[in-house]
Design an enzyme around this catalytic site. Structure first.
Site, short mmCIF file in Angstrom:
data_model
loop_
_atom_site.label_atom_id
_atom_site.label_comp_id
_atom_site.label_asym_id
_atom_site.label_seq_id
_atom_site.Cartn_x
_atom_site.Cartn_y
_atom_site.Cartn_z
N ASP A 1 0.81 -1.22 0.00
CA ASP A 1 0.00 0.00 0.00
C ASP A 1 0.84 1.26 0.00
O ASP A 1 0.35 2.34 -0.33
CB ASP A 1 -0.85 0.05 1.28
CG ASP A 1 -2.02 -0.87 1.23
OD1 ASP A 1 -2.69 -0.92 0.20
OD2 ASP A 1 -2.26 -1.55 2.24
C1 BGC Z 1 -0.03 0.92 6.29
C2 BGC Z 1 -0.34 -0.27 5.48
C3 BGC Z 1 -1.81 -0.33 5.33
C4 BGC Z 1 -2.36 0.96 4.78
C5 BGC Z 1 -3.85 0.93 4.71
C6 BGC Z 1 -0.61 2.14 5.66
O1 BGC Z 1 -0.33 3.24 6.45
O2 BGC Z 1 1.36 1.03 6.36
O3 BGC Z 1 0.16 -1.43 6.07
O4 BGC Z 1 -2.14 -1.34 4.45
O5 BGC Z 1 -1.99 2.04 5.56
O6 BGC Z 1 -4.36 2.04 4.06
C1 NOJ Z 2 -2.06 -4.13 5.11
C2 NOJ Z 2 -3.19 -4.18 4.15
O1 NOJ Z 2 -4.36 -4.64 4.77
C3 NOJ Z 2 -2.84 -5.08 2.98
O2 NOJ Z 2 -3.87 -5.04 2.04
C4 NOJ Z 2 -1.55 -4.64 2.38
O3 NOJ Z 2 -1.27 -5.49 1.31
C5 NOJ Z 2 -0.45 -4.62 3.39
N1 NOJ Z 2 -0.83 -3.78 4.47
C6 NOJ Z 2 0.89 -4.15 2.81
O4 NOJ Z 2 0.92 -2.80 2.58
#
Ligand code: BGC
Ligand code: NOJ
Length: 826
Positions: free
Chosen positions: A498
């Site tokens: 993400d």
């Molecule tokens: C986090 C990710 C997460 C995302 C969701 C980010 O700040 O690091 O792990 O999936 O937010 O929007």
């Molecule tokens: C958490 C999110 O729920 C997942 O969709 C994503 O792939 C991981 N973070 C990595 O960023």
């Protein structure tokens, strides 16, 4: 290291499928979930947490303050007061924190049992949600273990949430005036009916099966405006106020007075229920009589559980249900007890939680930020489908219905409404591909090809007549269309990672932490999506072949070949696969970069998708992971960590080095490498890696690790962090499903296929063998694998009920039958 050592906070009790916490002051609140169908509760080891029906945002029953001091206050409380001395305590220690003579919390599968004792009184509380019910039960036993008669006063306590949790915690000018309750004089049940007035057909009920001497429903009266939950005025005074809340903060508290002779015990239950009347508003008589709530269902629930035997029956049903769920996969003999414990009990249990809750409600997710994730829920199915395939089927169709007709998806949707959440940015160009993986996994598990014809429209074309297969095709077509200058898929806002935001063009600081930048016209590409696409197209090709649709299989195989060519031509960096090309066409995750030279995701997915197979690159890519990213705490996401913020990379570089996506150990993606090593036949590596992130193997270092030792955490701080080895985000992580895939299909090697169960284990060479029982398509397979030659992979002989067969695919047996499989790796 003896990995079976218990931690100083507790230990596993495998026979009872429990983790036993022996002191309340755990390094963090250690959580369990109650509920498996529609009603859910979060329950910590000190009875903290909250409950909701289906949707933690829209139907929250009880209040919980995140980011509180201390961290975990508010929950399912019982205050115990000695009428003679005024001594007050709680069986779970909090919130009063009076020292206990005995404390134990047993987190079990769908229940939590907390026992506390002080000065000759012991109190046991068993919290659980009966299967199929929309209520939780707190089965309570008070026992006088001392030698004198005692007069005990009990005060139960919940604080109601006014159902819509975001409004509840932000909109006080309204919420302080809308709360309404009612106490039923017939059975003492407290009804929380805020929202009923607005013709919403639901209420919460908090009842007690023991006769009560009083009640409270007004927080100010019970707690006191200037008091905390550790010093409620009514409790300190030893008398309920019989308060009725009008606005402000409705609570529920029953007041019970008991005389207990030495040795005497009293058993009863509290019920916290959600009642949705269900009938269409126009047919509900209350609308002619504006505000008479219909207590019929509430009273029936009270009557049903009045008898403690009915409570015990319900608990029995819960355990039987779980035994049945878990029996779909059981390691019955294994040289490594940790892997067996995790695979048999906790890993599958965690898969239920992620399936039900996606990433919505935990100690790290507030239940109002995110609902069900498109990408997340598709992956969660991979670890769940063997348990309850019918529920997985429904979920696949629900998810597919949030795809748009151009192939993109709502990134998240609310579980209650099943509608996509337009406020959460889309443009994650990996999302749609995960649908192929979940669908294929479902069909391999069940053989139910009819799901492909199930009608499911697109979110932007309500009432459409397309079917699920159409969605899979749309997904593949979308990625084929959305490719950049190197023929690799465009990344959009981000892919699985993400935080890899390669289209972050705005130089203005952004308050939402989201990178602003229009992805339209951008050329940023992702090698991870390329690998995922390779995998998805391989899956779909295999599916079409099984369906006898050779031309379609060929067409999809050509897409695969085209993408493979792009990957091998443009994404190989010399010793590993690059991660991406940024919006300026510069490589990310390449040796030419100063930081972020090598990333984990593209190595894993390119290898799993079949890249590098014939040319040695697959092995080289994973060796590079081993050399640059592997640590005893797991595989770091990328190296070197970004030391400064990079606008052109986005959120990934916003984290301090060693945390989350900036060189943290993101357990979810570790599992793909475990599978990669299995694919290459490296059982020692796969298992060593498996243990590196396994929570049950962290007990000896729990002071550093801090999170629950029985469920996976999303992230363990990497070696660049100030606190290496410290875990965060326990419970709701894709690690659960993928680890179950790794362990069940990669290591123990039971791979559901279209025509049977493929047996292809990949184990440490030192393992003499193992046995597994698997329920598959209605039959039960008892499988024993021996490894006399001390190898890792390669089934050489396979006997089915004593009959030798060639190959390693166990044919589908008659439903209801039991099959004995003997196999040898040699
Ligand atoms: C986090 C990710 C997460 C995302 C969701 C980010 O700040 O690091 O792990 O999936 O937010 O929007
Ligand atoms: C958490 C999110 O729920 C997942 O969709 C994503 O792939 C991981 N973070 C990595 O960023």
């Amino acid at each position: 290291m003896n990995t079976l050592l218990s931690s100083s906070y507790g230990h596993f009790d495998d026979a009872r499928r429990e983790y036993v916490i022996t002191r309340p002051d755990t390094p963090l609140p250690w959580l369990n979930y109650l509920g498996q169908d529609d009603f859910f509760g979060l329950c910590t080891n000190t009875a903290g947490g909250y409950s909701f029906w289906r949707d933690a945002k829209l139907r929250r029953l009880t209040r919980y303050r995140y980011n509180n001091i201390p961290m975990d206050v508010g929950g399912r409380y019982l205050y115990i007061r000695d009428a003679a001395t005024g001594d007050v305590w709680n069986p779970g220690w909090k919130p009063v924190k009076t020292p206990l003579d005995f404390y134990e919390c047993r987190h079990g599968i769908g229940y939590t049992r907390i026992t506390g004792a002080r000065r000759g009184i012991s109190a046991e509380m068993l919290f659980f949600v009966p299967p199929g019910e929309t209520l939780e039960i707190w089965r309570t036993t008070l026992r006088n273990t001392g030698e004198t008669a005692r007069r005990i006063q009990l005060f139960s306590f919940v604080e109601f949430c006014l159902f819509e949790a975001l409004n509840d915690m932000t909109n006080y000018q309204r919420t302080y005036s809308i709360g309404e309750v009612e106490v039923d004089s017939s059975d003492g049940a407290i009804y929380h009916k805020t929202e009923y007035r607005e013709r919403r057909n639901h209420y919460a009920l908090f009842g007690c099966t023991h006769p009560i001497s009083g009640y409270d429903t007004c927080r100010d009266a019970f707690v006191g405006v200037h008091n905390g939950l550790h010093e409620p005025q009514a409790v300190l005074a030893g008398a309920a106020r019989n308060s009725i809340a009008h606005g402000w903060s409705p609570v529920g508290s029953h007041f019970i007075e008991l005389n207990l002779q030495p040795g005497e015990a009293r058993e009863f239950a509290f019920l916290l229920a959600y009642v949705d009347q269900g009938e269409p508003a126009s047919e509900n008589p209350r609308f002619t009589d504006p505000f008479v709530i219909n207590k019929t269902k509430g009273r029936a629930l009270m009557a049903k559980y009045k008898n403690i035997a009915a409570v015990d029956d319900a608990f029995g049903r819960l355990n039987v249900t779980w035994t049945s769920h878990l029996s779909a996969f059981q390691v019955t003999q294994s040289p490594d007890p940790i892997a067996a414990r995790m695979a048999n009990i906790w890993n599958q249990y965690q898969c239920m939680a992620t399936f039900n809750l996606s990433r919505s409600a935990s100690m790290f997710e507030t239940g109002i930020g995110r609902g069900m994730g498109f990408r997340d829920s598709n992956q969660d199915i991979l670890g769940f489908v063997h348990m309850l395939p019918d529920r997985a089927r429904q979920r696949i169709l629900d998810i597919a219905a949030t795809q748009l007709s151009d192939g993109t998806c709502y990134h998240q949707y609310q579980p209650l409404t099943k509608k996509g959440n337009a406020e959460i940015g889309g443009d994650f160009y990996d999302d749609h591909l995960w649908l192929v993986l979940s669908t294929c996994a479902y069909i391999k598990e069940t053989g139910d090809r009819a799901i492909l014809d199930a009608p499911v429209g697109y979110a932007d074309k309500p009432g459409g007549t397309e079917n699920l297969l159409h969605h899979l095709e749309t997904s593949i077509a979308y990625t084929m269309k959305q490719r950049g200058p190197h023929g690799l898929p465009l990344i959009g806002h981000a892919d699985w990672n993400d935080c890899l935001n390669l289209n972050c063009f705005s130089t203005e600081p952004n308050e939402s932490f989201q990178c602003a930048g229009d992805v339209k016209g951008s050329i940023a590409e992702s090698a991870m999506i390329a690998g995922l696409f390779l995998y998805a197209t391989r899956e779909l090709t295999e599916l079409y072949r099984w369906l006898g649709r050779a031309a379609d299989a060929m067409r999809i195989a050509q897409h695969h070949a085209e993408m493979l060519d792009a990957v091998e031509t443009h994404a190989w960096d010399g010793e590993w696969y690059i991660r991406a090309f940024d919006a300026a066409g510069k490589p990310v995750g390449s040796n030419v970069c100063d930081e972020g030279k090598i990333f984990i995701e593209s190595q894993a997915w390119c290898v799993l998708g079949g890249a590098g197979a014939g040319n040695g690159r697959a092995r080289q890519a994973l060796e590079s992971v081993h050399q640059h990213l592997y640590t005893p705490d797991g595989i770091i996401l990328q190296q070197p960590a970004y030391s400064t913020y990079h606008l052109e990379l986005g959120e990934v570089s916003s984290y301090p080095p060693g945390y989350k996506e900036n060189a943290g150990i993101f357990c979810h993606n570790n599992t793909w490498v475990h599978l990669g090593w299995c694919q290459l036949g490296e059982g020692d590596r796969a298992f060593e890696y498996y243990l590196s992130i396994c929570p049950a193997a962290k007990e000896a270092r729990i002071e550093t690790y801090r999170c629950e030792p029985y469920v996976y955490a999303q992230m363990i701080a990497g070696r660049d962090a100030a606190t290496p080895g410290e875990a965060k985000n326990a419970w709701l992580t894709g690690t659960a499903a993928w680890t179950f895939v790794t362990v069940s299909q990669g290591i123990f090697g039971l791979q559901p296929g279209y025509d049977g169960l493929r047996l292809d284990p990949c184990i440490p060479r030192s393992w003499p063998g193992f046995s597994v029982t698997r329920r598959y398509r209605g039959a039960t397979y008892h499988i024993t694998v021996k490894n006399p030659g001390a190898r890792s992979k390669g089934i050489e002989s396979l006997k089915i009920d004593g009959r030798k067969i060639s190959g390693n695919v166990i044919p589908i047996a008659v439903p209801g039958s039991t099959v004995k499989i003997e196999a040898e790796i040699s």
